[in-house]
Design a protein around this motif. Structure first.
Motif, PDB file in Angstrom:
ATOM      1  N   ARG A 113     -22.623  -2.279  36.508  1.00 43.72           N
ATOM      2  CA  ARG A 113     -23.449  -1.902  35.345  1.00 43.72           C
ATOM      3  C   ARG A 113     -23.001  -0.555  34.777  1.00 43.72           C
ATOM      4  NH1 ARG A 113     -29.428  -3.183  37.327  1.00 43.72           N
ATOM      5  NH2 ARG A 113     -29.400  -0.950  37.128  1.00 43.72           N
ATOM      6  N   SER A 114     -21.683  -0.447  34.522  1.00 41.19           N
ATOM      7  CA  SER A 114     -21.148   0.816  34.013  1.00 41.19           C
ATOM      8  C   SER A 114     -20.174   0.570  32.867  1.00 41.19           C
ATOM      9  CB  SER A 114     -20.449   1.589  35.137  1.00 41.19           C
ATOM     10  OG  SER A 114     -19.352   0.860  35.620  1.00 41.19           O
ATOM     11  N   PHE A 115     -20.114   1.557  31.983  1.00 39.73           N
ATOM     12  CA  PHE A 115     -19.215   1.529  30.845  1.00 39.73           C
ATOM     13  C   PHE A 115     -17.967   2.338  31.193  1.00 39.73           C
ATOM     14  CE2 PHE A 115     -23.470   1.014  29.195  1.00 39.73           C
ATOM     15  CZ  PHE A 115     -23.331  -0.086  28.373  1.00 39.73           C
ATOM     16  N   LYS A 116     -16.824   1.847  30.738  1.00 37.00           N
ATOM     17  CA  LYS A 116     -15.551   2.530  30.977  1.00 37.00           C
ATOM     18  C   LYS A 116     -14.999   2.978  29.633  1.00 37.00           C
ATOM     19  CE  LYS A 116     -10.870   1.497  32.645  1.00 37.00           C
ATOM     20  NZ  LYS A 116     -10.056   0.434  33.270  1.00 37.00           N
ATOM     21  N   LEU A 117     -14.635   4.249  29.537  1.00 35.37           N
ATOM     22  CA  LEU A 117     -13.993   4.798  28.346  1.00 35.37           C
ATOM     23  C   LEU A 117     -12.542   5.069  28.691  1.00 35.37           C
ATOM     24  CD1 LEU A 117     -14.246   5.894  25.416  1.00 35.37           C
ATOM     25  CD2 LEU A 117     -14.701   8.139  26.448  1.00 35.37           C
ATOM     26  N   SER A 118     -11.630   4.448  27.915  1.00 34.24           N
ATOM     27  CA  SER A 118     -10.210   4.606  28.204  1.00 34.24           C
ATOM     28  C   SER A 118      -9.405   4.603  26.910  1.00 34.24           C
ATOM     29  CB  SER A 118      -9.731   3.487  29.126  1.00 34.24           C
ATOM     30  OG  SER A 118      -9.882   2.228  28.497  1.00 34.24           O
ATOM     31  N   SER A 119      -8.128   4.886  27.072  1.00 35.36           N
ATOM     32  CA  SER A 119      -7.158   4.795  25.974  1.00 35.36           C
ATOM     33  C   SER A 119      -5.886   4.223  26.577  1.00 35.36           C
ATOM     34  CB  SER A 119      -6.896   6.168  25.357  1.00 35.36           C
ATOM     35  OG  SER A 119      -6.178   6.987  26.260  1.00 35.36           O
ATOM     36  N   ASP A 120      -4.842   4.094  25.789  1.00 36.59           N
ATOM     37  CA  ASP A 120      -3.574   3.636  26.345  1.00 36.59           C
ATOM     38  C   ASP A 120      -3.017   4.646  27.344  1.00 36.59           C
ATOM     39  OD1 ASP A 120      -3.616   1.287  24.918  1.00 36.59           O
ATOM     40  OD2 ASP A 120      -2.263   1.998  23.346  1.00 36.59           O
ATOM     41  N   GLY A 121      -3.365   5.909  27.198  1.00 40.21           N
ATOM     42  CA  GLY A 121      -2.799   6.963  28.037  1.00 40.21           C
ATOM     43  C   GLY A 121      -3.611   7.364  29.244  1.00 40.21           C
ATOM     44  N   GLN A 122      -4.913   7.033  29.265  1.00 35.40           N
ATOM     45  CA  GLN A 122      -5.722   7.507  30.380  1.00 35.40           C
ATOM     46  C   GLN A 122      -7.072   6.803  30.456  1.00 35.40           C
ATOM     47  OE1 GLN A 122      -7.299  11.577  29.927  1.00 35.40           O
ATOM     48  NE2 GLN A 122      -6.474  11.526  27.841  1.00 35.40           N
ATOM     49  N   ILE A 123      -7.709   6.965  31.602  1.00 35.78           N
ATOM     50  CA  ILE A 123      -9.094   6.548  31.788  1.00 35.78           C
ATOM     51  C   ILE A 123      -9.917   7.827  31.763  1.00 35.78           C
ATOM     52  CG2 ILE A 123     -10.785   5.534  33.357  1.00 35.78           C
ATOM     53  CD1 ILE A 123      -8.484   3.793  34.473  1.00 35.78           C
ATOM     54  N   TYR A 124     -10.813   7.932  30.807  1.00 38.11           N
ATOM     55  CA  TYR A 124     -11.663   9.119  30.712  1.00 38.11           C
ATOM     56  C   TYR A 124     -12.750   9.076  31.763  1.00 38.11           C
ATOM     57  CZ  TYR A 124      -9.329  10.157  26.363  1.00 38.11           C
ATOM     58  OH  TYR A 124      -8.371  10.450  25.427  1.00 38.11           O
ATOM     59  N   THR A 125     -13.369   7.894  31.918  1.00 39.67           N
ATOM     60  CA  THR A 125     -14.403   7.730  32.926  1.00 39.67           C
ATOM     61  C   THR A 125     -14.678   6.250  33.146  1.00 39.67           C
ATOM     62  OG1 THR A 125     -16.682   8.280  33.570  1.00 39.67           O
ATOM     63  CG2 THR A 125     -16.276   7.934  31.223  1.00 39.67           C
ATOM     64  N   ASN A 126     -14.995   5.919  34.388  1.00 42.51           N
ATOM     65  CA  ASN A 126     -15.435   4.571  34.731  1.00 42.51           C
ATOM     66  C   ASN A 126     -16.952   4.474  34.711  1.00 42.51           C
ATOM     67  OD1 ASN A 126     -12.986   3.124  35.202  1.00 42.51           O
ATOM     68  ND2 ASN A 126     -12.721   4.331  37.057  1.00 42.51           N
ATOM     69  N   ALA A 127     -17.603   5.575  34.389  1.00 42.11           N
ATOM     70  CA  ALA A 127     -19.066   5.626  34.362  1.00 42.11           C
ATOM     71  C   ALA A 127     -19.518   6.440  33.149  1.00 42.11           C
ATOM     72  CB  ALA A 127     -19.595   6.226  35.652  1.00 42.11           C
ATOM     73  N   LEU A 128     -19.217   5.923  31.963  1.00 46.33           N
ATOM     74  CA  LEU A 128     -19.592   6.616  30.729  1.00 46.33           C
ATOM     75  C   LEU A 128     -21.110   6.685  30.634  1.00 46.33           C
ATOM     76  CD1 LEU A 128     -18.747   7.842  27.990  1.00 46.33           C
ATOM     77  CD2 LEU A 128     -18.793   5.515  27.064  1.00 46.33           C
TER      78      LEU A 128
END
Length: 115
Positions: free
Chosen positions: A86-101
């Motif tokens: 039950r978590s949101f993931k914020l990412s881009s082609d270059g990185q994962i910002y967070t697996n728990a937005l």
């Protein structure tokens, strides 16, 4: 800034708050982090964008951001959802910002908050 949403992420975000959120703000929140340059990404539910905020190219979720926060994010972002955690993931082609937005309801008009 462009933000792509998976179908699951958009649906989970819509279902998380009652009343439904119309406007979201992506921030790099450094409050309590101890360092002004190491913020934590958050989505804030807000009544309306603040003066000077910019609208991201983001569908179906309306997302705004402060120009000063753009430096912390790549130009193209993705939000996905992990149903098991039950978590949101914020990412881009270059990185994962967070697996728990994190999502926070800052609306003054909201009668109830996050479920």
């Amino acid at each position: 800034m462009r933000i792509e949403w998976t179908r699951e992420a958009a649906a989970a975000l819509q279902a998380k708050f009652d009343p439904p959120v119309r406007v979201w703000k992506l921030v790099s929140d450094n409050e309590g982090c101890g360092c002004a340059v190491n913020g934590v990404p958050f989505l804030w539910a807000v009544d309306a964008p603040a003066e000077g905020d910019l609208r991201a190219d983001s569908e179906p979720v309306e997302v705004w951001y402060e120009p000063r926060h753009a430096v912390y994010f790549d130009d193209a972002l993705r939000v996905s959802y992990d149903g098991a955690n039950r978590s949101f993931k914020l990412s881009s082609d270059g990185q994962i910002y967070t697996n728990a937005l994190g999502t926070v309801d800052l609306r003054t008009s909201a009668s109830t908050h996050s479920r």
